[in-house]
Write an enzyme that holds these catalytic residues in place. Structure first.
Site, PDB file in Angstrom:
ATOM      1  N   TYR A   4     -12.520  -2.177  -7.169  1.00 37.54           N
ATOM      2  CA  TYR A   4     -12.472  -2.910  -5.901  1.00 37.54           C
ATOM      3  C   TYR A   4     -13.160  -2.152  -4.769  1.00 37.54           C
ATOM      4  O   TYR A   4     -13.278  -2.672  -3.661  1.00 37.54           O
ATOM      5  CB  TYR A   4     -11.077  -3.401  -5.547  1.00 37.54           C
ATOM      6  CG  TYR A   4      -9.912  -2.427  -5.490  1.00 37.54           C
ATOM      7  CD1 TYR A   4      -9.972  -1.199  -4.838  1.00 37.54           C
ATOM      8  CD2 TYR A   4      -8.686  -2.815  -6.048  1.00 37.54           C
ATOM      9  CE1 TYR A   4      -8.871  -0.369  -4.754  1.00 37.54           C
ATOM     10  CE2 TYR A   4      -7.569  -1.987  -5.975  1.00 37.54           C
ATOM     11  CZ  TYR A   4      -7.666  -0.756  -5.319  1.00 37.54           C
ATOM     12  OH  TYR A   4      -6.569   0.052  -5.232  1.00 37.54           O
ATOM     13  N   LYS A  37     -11.363   3.692  -1.266  1.00 38.23           N
ATOM     14  CA  LYS A  37     -12.144   3.968  -2.480  1.00 38.23           C
ATOM     15  C   LYS A  37     -13.633   3.689  -2.228  1.00 38.23           C
ATOM     16  O   LYS A  37     -14.506   4.382  -2.773  1.00 38.23           O
ATOM     17  CB  LYS A  37     -11.640   3.112  -3.645  1.00 38.23           C
ATOM     18  CG  LYS A  37     -10.177   3.386  -4.062  1.00 38.23           C
ATOM     19  CD  LYS A  37     -10.004   4.692  -4.790  1.00 38.23           C
ATOM     20  CE  LYS A  37      -8.652   4.769  -5.492  1.00 38.23           C
ATOM     21  NZ  LYS A  37      -8.382   6.103  -6.051  1.00 38.23           N
TER      22      LYS A  37
HETATM   23  C1  TC6 Z   1      -6.534  -1.810  -9.805  1.00 39.89           C
HETATM   24  C2  TC6 Z   1      -5.659  -0.702  -9.197  1.00 39.89           C
HETATM   25  C3  TC6 Z   1      -6.417   0.399  -8.535  1.00 39.89           C
HETATM   26  C4  TC6 Z   1      -5.652   1.458  -7.896  1.00 39.89           C
HETATM   27  C5  TC6 Z   1      -4.538   1.960  -8.367  1.00 39.89           C
HETATM   28  C6  TC6 Z   1      -3.806   3.069  -7.718  1.00 39.89           C
HETATM   29  O1  TC6 Z   1      -4.142   3.630  -6.721  1.00 39.89           O
HETATM   30  S1  TC6 Z   1      -2.429   3.499  -8.563  1.00 39.89           S
HETATM   31  C7  TC6 Z   1      -1.721   4.924  -7.760  1.00 39.89           C
HETATM   32  C8  TC6 Z   1      -0.401   4.549  -7.282  1.00 39.89           C
HETATM   33  N1  TC6 Z   1       0.388   5.737  -7.023  1.00 39.89           N
HETATM   34  C9  TC6 Z   1       0.991   5.901  -5.885  1.00 39.89           C
HETATM   35  O2  TC6 Z   1       0.892   5.111  -4.970  1.00 39.89           O
HETATM   36  C10 TC6 Z   1       1.858   7.128  -5.820  1.00 39.89           C
HETATM   37  C11 TC6 Z   1       1.958   7.773  -4.497  1.00 39.89           C
HETATM   38  N2  TC6 Z   1       2.434   6.849  -3.442  1.00 39.89           N
HETATM   39  C12 TC6 Z   1       2.850   7.261  -2.224  1.00 39.89           C
HETATM   40  O3  TC6 Z   1       2.872   8.451  -1.995  1.00 39.89           O
HETATM   41  C13 TC6 Z   1       3.253   6.236  -1.158  1.00 39.89           C
HETATM   42  O4  TC6 Z   1       3.336   4.994  -1.755  1.00 39.89           O
HETATM   43  C14 TC6 Z   1       2.296   6.159   0.040  1.00 39.89           C
HETATM   44  C15 TC6 Z   1       0.905   5.818  -0.392  1.00 39.89           C
HETATM   45  C16 TC6 Z   1       2.695   5.089   0.972  1.00 39.89           C
HETATM   46  C17 TC6 Z   1       2.248   7.487   0.801  1.00 39.89           C
HETATM   47  O5  TC6 Z   1       3.280   7.590   1.679  1.00 39.89           O
HETATM   48  P1  TC6 Z   1       3.715   8.861   2.501  1.00 39.89           P
HETATM   49  O6  TC6 Z   1       3.783  10.017   1.596  1.00 39.89           O
HETATM   50  O7  TC6 Z   1       2.876   9.027   3.691  1.00 39.89           O
HETATM   51  O8  TC6 Z   1       5.145   8.341   2.832  1.00 39.89           O
HETATM   52  P2  TC6 Z   1       5.774   7.468   3.980  1.00 39.89           P
HETATM   53  O9  TC6 Z   1       7.015   6.942   3.329  1.00 39.89           O
HETATM   54  O10 TC6 Z   1       5.863   8.311   5.217  1.00 39.89           O
HETATM   55  O11 TC6 Z   1       4.868   6.206   4.318  1.00 39.89           O
HETATM   56  C18 TC6 Z   1       3.763   6.221   5.164  1.00 39.89           C
HETATM   57  C19 TC6 Z   1       3.508   4.859   5.712  1.00 39.89           C
HETATM   58  O12 TC6 Z   1       3.282   3.930   4.636  1.00 39.89           O
HETATM   59  C20 TC6 Z   1       4.157   2.798   4.773  1.00 39.89           C
HETATM   60  N3  TC6 Z   1       4.530   2.298   3.459  1.00 39.89           N
HETATM   61  C21 TC6 Z   1       4.933   3.048   2.404  1.00 39.89           C
HETATM   62  N4  TC6 Z   1       5.194   2.262   1.360  1.00 39.89           N
HETATM   63  C22 TC6 Z   1       4.935   0.988   1.748  1.00 39.89           C
HETATM   64  C23 TC6 Z   1       5.020  -0.277   1.098  1.00 39.89           C
HETATM   65  N5  TC6 Z   1       5.410  -0.396  -0.173  1.00 39.89           N
HETATM   66  N6  TC6 Z   1       4.690  -1.385   1.782  1.00 39.89           N
HETATM   67  C24 TC6 Z   1       4.285  -1.279   3.075  1.00 39.89           C
HETATM   68  N7  TC6 Z   1       4.193  -0.104   3.748  1.00 39.89           N
HETATM   69  C25 TC6 Z   1       4.515   1.008   3.079  1.00 39.89           C
HETATM   70  C26 TC6 Z   1       5.356   3.345   5.555  1.00 39.89           C
HETATM   71  O13 TC6 Z   1       6.079   2.305   6.177  1.00 39.89           O
HETATM   72  C27 TC6 Z   1       4.670   4.300   6.536  1.00 39.89           C
HETATM   73  O14 TC6 Z   1       4.082   3.581   7.593  1.00 39.89           O
HETATM   74  P3  TC6 Z   1       4.784   3.473   9.078  1.00 39.89           P
HETATM   75  O15 TC6 Z   1       6.108   2.846   8.866  1.00 39.89           O
HETATM   76  O16 TC6 Z   1       4.850   4.884   9.563  1.00 39.89           O
HETATM   77  O17 TC6 Z   1       3.797   2.641   9.857  1.00 39.89           O
HETATM   78  N1  NDP Z   2      -3.267   3.228 -12.922  1.00 40.66           N
HETATM   79  C1  NDP Z   2      -4.192   2.326 -12.642  1.00 40.66           C
HETATM   80  O1  NDP Z   2      -4.106   1.167 -13.043  1.00 40.66           O
HETATM   81  C2  NDP Z   2      -5.379   2.724 -11.829  1.00 40.66           C
HETATM   82  C3  NDP Z   2      -5.476   3.947 -11.209  1.00 40.66           C
HETATM   83  N2  NDP Z   2      -6.594   4.248 -10.488  1.00 40.66           N
HETATM   84  C4  NDP Z   2      -6.701   5.551  -9.853  1.00 40.66           C
HETATM   85  O2  NDP Z   2      -6.389   6.560 -10.798  1.00 40.66           O
HETATM   86  C5  NDP Z   2      -5.825   7.684 -10.131  1.00 40.66           C
HETATM   87  C6  NDP Z   2      -4.524   8.088 -10.763  1.00 40.66           C
HETATM   88  O3  NDP Z   2      -3.628   7.004 -10.717  1.00 40.66           O
HETATM   89  P1  NDP Z   2      -2.300   6.958 -11.585  1.00 40.66           P
HETATM   90  O4  NDP Z   2      -2.293   8.085 -12.549  1.00 40.66           O
HETATM   91  O5  NDP Z   2      -2.141   5.578 -12.046  1.00 40.66           O
HETATM   92  O6  NDP Z   2      -1.206   7.162 -10.431  1.00 40.66           O
HETATM   93  P2  NDP Z   2      -0.053   8.205 -10.180  1.00 40.66           P
HETATM   94  O7  NDP Z   2       0.792   7.615  -9.116  1.00 40.66           O
HETATM   95  O8  NDP Z   2       0.574   8.649 -11.458  1.00 40.66           O
HETATM   96  O9  NDP Z   2      -0.863   9.456  -9.617  1.00 40.66           O
HETATM   97  C7  NDP Z   2      -1.027   9.724  -8.296  1.00 40.66           C
HETATM   98  C8  NDP Z   2      -0.919  11.221  -8.158  1.00 40.66           C
HETATM   99  O10 NDP Z   2      -1.369  11.601  -6.864  1.00 40.66           O
HETATM  100  C9  NDP Z   2      -0.496  12.572  -6.351  1.00 40.66           C
HETATM  101  N3  NDP Z   2      -0.511  12.450  -4.897  1.00 40.66           N
HETATM  102  C10 NDP Z   2      -0.223  11.351  -4.162  1.00 40.66           C
HETATM  103  N4  NDP Z   2      -0.314  11.620  -2.859  1.00 40.66           N
HETATM  104  C11 NDP Z   2      -0.685  12.923  -2.777  1.00 40.66           C
HETATM  105  C12 NDP Z   2      -0.941  13.789  -1.695  1.00 40.66           C
HETATM  106  N5  NDP Z   2      -0.825  13.355  -0.436  1.00 40.66           N
HETATM  107  N6  NDP Z   2      -1.315  15.072  -1.956  1.00 40.66           N
HETATM  108  C13 NDP Z   2      -1.427  15.521  -3.247  1.00 40.66           C
HETATM  109  N7  NDP Z   2      -1.193  14.737  -4.299  1.00 40.66           N
HETATM  110  C14 NDP Z   2      -0.824  13.464  -4.079  1.00 40.66           C
HETATM  111  C15 NDP Z   2       0.866  12.238  -6.922  1.00 40.66           C
HETATM  112  O11 NDP Z   2       1.710  13.368  -7.012  1.00 40.66           O
HETATM  113  P3  NDP Z   2       2.805  13.688  -5.878  1.00 40.66           P
HETATM  114  O12 NDP Z   2       3.474  12.391  -5.567  1.00 40.66           O
HETATM  115  O13 NDP Z   2       3.678  14.722  -6.497  1.00 40.66           O
HETATM  116  O14 NDP Z   2       2.010  14.237  -4.725  1.00 40.66           O
HETATM  117  C16 NDP Z   2       0.494  11.746  -8.311  1.00 40.66           C
HETATM  118  O15 NDP Z   2       0.498  12.816  -9.219  1.00 40.66           O
HETATM  119  C17 NDP Z   2      -5.701   7.292  -8.661  1.00 40.66           C
HETATM  120  O16 NDP Z   2      -6.833   7.739  -7.945  1.00 40.66           O
HETATM  121  C18 NDP Z   2      -5.720   5.775  -8.714  1.00 40.66           C
HETATM  122  O17 NDP Z   2      -6.143   5.180  -7.526  1.00 40.66           O
HETATM  123  C19 NDP Z   2      -7.640   3.389 -10.354  1.00 40.66           C
HETATM  124  C20 NDP Z   2      -7.592   2.169 -10.955  1.00 40.66           C
HETATM  125  C21 NDP Z   2      -6.471   1.737 -11.734  1.00 40.66           C
END
Ligand code: TC6
Ligand code: NDP
Length: 268
Positions: free
Chosen positions: A150, A165
């Site tokens: 995307y 991205k």
């Molecule tokens: C095809 C697929 C391609 C891609 C795949 C992937 O990337 S897979 C990878 C997938 N893996 C992951 O995503 C793993 C890692 N994910 C994360 O660490 C968290 O989901 C993060 C990305 C929000 C980082 O947050 P953080 O460490 O900064 O923590 P924080 O709690 O301080 O939040 C900050 C702000 O975000 C807001 N907010 C949070 N959640 C939601 C929500 N559901 N809804 C709406 N808003 C949300 C929250 O309200 C706050 O905003 P505010 O209120 O201040 O304006």
């Molecule tokens: N799974 C899928 O379907 C797809 C994934 N991707 C991409 O592949 C990659 C891996 O995804 P996936 O393995 O599925 O997801 P995960 O959620 O397992 O991996 C995300 C990782 O990023 C780390 N991370 C998140 N925020 C921070 C931060 N602020 N500083 C350091 N580390 C951080 C997390 O560790 P911690 O929380 O401990 O920091 C976690 O290990 C990502 O770039 C994602 O966008 C792309 C397309 C599809």
């Protein structure tokens, strides 16, 4: 090194994998270590990082971990320098860390937008800049940025992640040209739907959502972190020495598979 789990193509080299405690990052770190290289995994939480290190060491590989938030440029610089100094060099950086959630554009708060852009785009830059200083000094290195298709076709529901991205893709292509004369390659890998805890929780949290995602993949299945890691291993290896500024899409045909004329409802 246990020869059953890999070759020795990465022996004597060192890599840093962000988000290496989970999902695709963990599989990529394990694949690198299985090839004989040393790997440092970086992420915010120590526990999953430790678990990755234990898995690698149990298989006979070499790894360590550093807890760090990629949004903090000073902490990133310290972590990257430490990884490079411990091994005496830094050959590979995999920018895999990401944050994501599904939300309608009008509902993404400024803080939510900032969190995703800071992790994905700014964090990737901070890590790349810190690692490149070592690689440019050495005259060699490879950076792999994990993006998503995307970045070029957009995606309703994840405008923040798509924008971040896309920025990473443009940065990759820009720096690939800047640094090619100095021996440093940069590429992107765009995985399709990959079953990881992070993606499942953020993107397909219900069975119905999971089924909708699955139905969008012409290959008819999700991929695995290990399958994605094989493609990552190729791009960061010398087998890809002449590839720079490119994107490898590993998605079972998902982003191309939009034609209604192949749909059962049209053919019958
Ligand atoms: C095809 C697929 C391609 C891609 C795949 C992937 O990337 S897979 C990878 C997938 N893996 C992951 O995503 C793993 C890692 N994910 C994360 O660490 C968290 O989901 C993060 C990305 C929000 C980082 O947050 P953080 O460490 O900064 O923590 P924080 O709690 O301080 O939040 C900050 C702000 O975000 C807001 N907010 C949070 N959640 C939601 C929500 N559901 N809804 C709406 N808003 C949300 C929250 O309200 C706050 O905003 P505010 O209120 O201040 O304006
Ligand atoms: N799974 C899928 O379907 C797809 C994934 N991707 C991409 O592949 C990659 C891996 O995804 P996936 O393995 O599925 O997801 P995960 O959620 O397992 O991996 C995300 C990782 O990023 C780390 N991370 C998140 N925020 C921070 C931060 N602020 N500083 C350091 N580390 C951080 C997390 O560790 P911690 O929380 O401990 O920091 C976690 O290990 C990502 O770039 C994602 O966008 C792309 C397309 C599809």
């Amino acid at each position: 090194m246990n020869k059953e789990v890999g070759s020795d193509e990465f022996t004597g080299r060192t890599a840093l994998v962000t988000g290496g405690g989970t999902g695709i990052g963990r599989a990529t770190a394990r694949r690198w270590a299985a090839g004989g290289g040393h790997v440092t995994v970086l992420g915010r939480r120590e526990e999953p990082l430790r678990a990755t290190v234990e898995l690698i060491e149990a298989a006979g590989g070499s790894a360590d971990a550093v807890a760090c938030d990629v949004r903090d440029p000073a902490a990133v610089e310290t972590a990257v320098d430490r990884a490079a100094e411990r091994a005496g060099r830094l050959d590979v950086l995999v920018n895999n860390a990401a944050g994501n959630f599904v939300a309608a554009g009008e509902d993404i708060s400024p803080g939510g937008w900032k969190a995703v852009i800071d992790i994905v785009l700014n964090g990737t830059f901070h890590c790349t800049r810190a690692a490149a200083r070592h690689m440019l000094d050495q005259g060699s290195g490879s950076v792999l940025n994990v993006i998503a298709s995307y970045a070029w076709h957009g995606h309703p529901g994840t405008a923040h992640s798509a924008a971040a991205k896309a920025g990473v893709l443009a940065m990759t292509r820009s720096l690939a040209v800047e640094w090619a004369p100095r021996g440093v390659r940069l590429n992107c890998l765009a995985p399709g739907p990959t079953e990881t805890e992070g993606a499942s929780a953020a993107l397909w949290p219900t069975e119905a959502a999971r089924a909708r995602v699955l139905a969008s993949v012409p290959a008819g299945r999700f991929t695995t972190p290990e399958e994605v890691a094989e493609s990552a291993a190729f791009l960061i290896s010398d087998r890809a020495a002449y590839i720079t500024g490119e994107v490898l899409t590993v998605d079972g045909g998902q982003w191309l598979g939009k034609s209604v004329y192949t749909d059962e409802r049209v053919r019958t």
